[in-house]
Design a protein around this motif. Structure first.
Motif, PDB file in Angstrom:
ATOM      1  N   ASP A  50      -0.675 -11.574  14.583  1.00 38.30           N
ATOM      2  CA  ASP A  50      -1.756 -12.318  15.291  1.00 38.30           C
ATOM      3  C   ASP A  50      -2.149 -13.681  14.306  1.00 38.30           C
ATOM      4  N   LYS A  51      -2.636 -14.628  14.805  1.00 39.76           N
ATOM      5  CA  LYS A  51      -3.259 -15.497  13.994  1.00 39.76           C
ATOM      6  C   LYS A  51      -4.773 -15.112  14.210  1.00 39.76           C
ATOM      7  N   GLN A  52      -5.545 -15.172  13.024  1.00 41.53           N
ATOM      8  CA  GLN A  52      -6.840 -14.752  12.954  1.00 41.53           C
ATOM      9  C   GLN A  52      -7.922 -15.759  12.793  1.00 41.53           C
ATOM     10  N   LEU A  69      -8.392 -14.150   6.368  1.00 39.09           N
ATOM     11  CA  LEU A  69      -8.098 -12.697   7.109  1.00 39.09           C
ATOM     12  C   LEU A  69      -6.563 -12.116   6.913  1.00 39.09           C
ATOM     13  N   CYS A  70      -5.774 -12.730   6.110  1.00 38.63           N
ATOM     14  CA  CYS A  70      -4.504 -12.435   5.817  1.00 38.63           C
ATOM     15  C   CYS A  70      -4.421 -11.136   5.078  1.00 38.63           C
ATOM     16  N   ARG A  71      -5.539 -10.932   4.394  1.00 40.16           N
ATOM     17  CA  ARG A  71      -5.905  -9.625   3.665  1.00 40.16           C
ATOM     18  C   ARG A  71      -6.021  -8.501   4.387  1.00 40.16           C
ATOM     19  N   LYS A  72      -6.200  -8.544   5.694  1.00 41.07           N
ATOM     20  CA  LYS A  72      -6.687  -7.440   6.515  1.00 41.07           C
ATOM     21  C   LYS A  72      -5.660  -6.528   6.682  1.00 41.07           C
ATOM     22  N   GLY A  94      -1.161  -2.204  -2.413  1.00 37.09           N
ATOM     23  CA  GLY A  94      -2.050  -3.106  -2.753  1.00 37.09           C
ATOM     24  C   GLY A  94      -1.447  -4.559  -2.030  1.00 37.09           C
ATOM     25  N   GLY A  95      -0.607  -4.577  -1.273  1.00 33.01           N
ATOM     26  CA  GLY A  95       0.183  -5.796  -0.930  1.00 33.01           C
ATOM     27  C   GLY A  95      -0.798  -6.365   0.516  1.00 33.01           C
ATOM     28  N   SER A  96      -0.429  -7.278   1.100  1.00 37.00           N
ATOM     29  CA  SER A  96      -1.080  -7.983   2.270  1.00 37.00           C
ATOM     30  C   SER A  96      -0.076  -8.974   3.071  1.00 37.00           C
TER      31      SER A  96
END
Length: 329
Positions: free
Chosen positions: A197-199, A211-214, A256-258
């Motif tokens: 998804d684009k966030q 928000l890519c860390r979500k 710990g990745g994202s």
């Protein structure tokens, strides 16, 4: 004599496909993932294999939005589909050389992706977009199907009603496209690439890259359209679908990745690293399905258990041997 030659060519190709799949499996560990869905059989991929063995061209048409069109800085010749086709053709060249085979066929890619488009648009366009001559159709509309469905639903409803309407819209768009491509004769094999998804998922507007860390990485289109894929997968030329967001979430859990290193901009287009990962996952999925078809054709009366045991098994490596998703920088 001709039958023996064909059998030798087929065995040489299948053995090399299995070797490459083993290498990619060790790198990514997709065997243990819930991020794939596929038909039990694929007449379309069986035809692809036969064309390659006969030295014929396999036409790969790529339909999708701006991610497949190269937005985000990689360009149309640096996308995951371009890398997939280039890698597969290099593998075919190695097979010819190492096994002293006469020339095999090659994949030829036609990328007709256009930014801002959806599965519904591709269904409306159908043959004028990808013709009736595709042997393999590679789809990428997850980001746009989600964003446009949210935008449309927000115009007529709110709250939970809008969310339900958005889900129904995504299913309708996929069903419309699947019905159109399943009507092609012969029907092509389908390879569906679900990104993320684009966030927030607002159509035609940038999101918030932070928000890519979500985690888990949102995969609204795959969740919404999976039931539609399940319904249609016995039809047509067969399909295989990859949920990239689901894969990234599984690999990042506890490490710990994202998603962040895989995203190029606020529109959530894949970065160079993102395109490379997607291309390798698609390569592994395609190799697996082609191996299954090759073994099924070589032993048509064998049971599913016998076919599995006859294949060159791809074992799941330990987590420590895989390349983890990199932590955010």
């Amino acid at each position: 004599m001709a039958e023996t030659t064909r059998a030798v060519r087929a065995q040489g190709l299948l053995s090399s496909l299995a070797t490459e799949a083993t290498v990619l499996e060790a790198r990514h560990g997709l065997e243990s993932s819930n991020a794939t869905l596929h038909s039990n059989q694929s007449a379309g991929l069986a035809r692809v294999l036969q064309r390659l063995l006969r030295g014929q061209t396999v036409r790969v048409f790529v339909v999708g939005g701006s991610a497949a069109a190269g937005a985000g800085g990689v360009g149309v010749n640096g996308t995951f589909d371009a890398r997939l086709v280039a890698s597969f053709n290099r593998l075919l060249a190695r097979v010819e050389k190492t096994r002293s085979l006469s020339p095999l066929g090659r994949l030829v890619r036609m990328n007709v992706a256009q930014g801002g488009t959806t599965s519904f648009w591709a269904g409306l366009m159908a043959e004028p977009l990808h013709s009736r001559r595709a042997h393999l159709l590679l789809w990428e509309y997850a980001i746009n199907d989600h964003a446009v469905s949210l935008e449309a639903a927000s115009k007529v409803a709110g709250g939970t009603a809008a969310a339900a309407l958005s889900t129904d819209s995504m299913r309708f768009m996929m069903e419309y496209w699947l019905r159109r491509v399943a009507s092609l004769r012969p029907p092509p094999a389908l390879l569906l690439t679900y990104l993320w998804d684009k966030q927030p998922g607002v159509a035609f507007k940038p999101g918030n890259r932070a928000l890519c860390r979500k985690l888990p990485v949102p995969a609204s289109a795959f969740r919404a359209q999976r039931s539609t894929l399940e319904h249609y997968r016995p039809l047509g030329g067969g399909m295989a679908a990859l949920d990239v967001a689901g894969y990234v979430s599984e690999q990042a859990r506890g490490s710990g990745g994202s998603l962040c290193p895989l995203v190029a901009d606020a529109y959530y287009h894949p970065s160079d690293k993102g395109h490379q990962l997607v291309s390798e996952l698609l390569m592994l999925l395609l190799l697996r399905r082609m191996l299954a078809e090759g073994i099924a054709e070589a032993a048509p009366d064998a049971s599913p258990q016998e076919r599995r045991s006859a294949s060159i098994s791809v074992r799941v490596p330990s987590t420590a041997s895989r390349q983890p998703i990199a932590p955010p920088s």
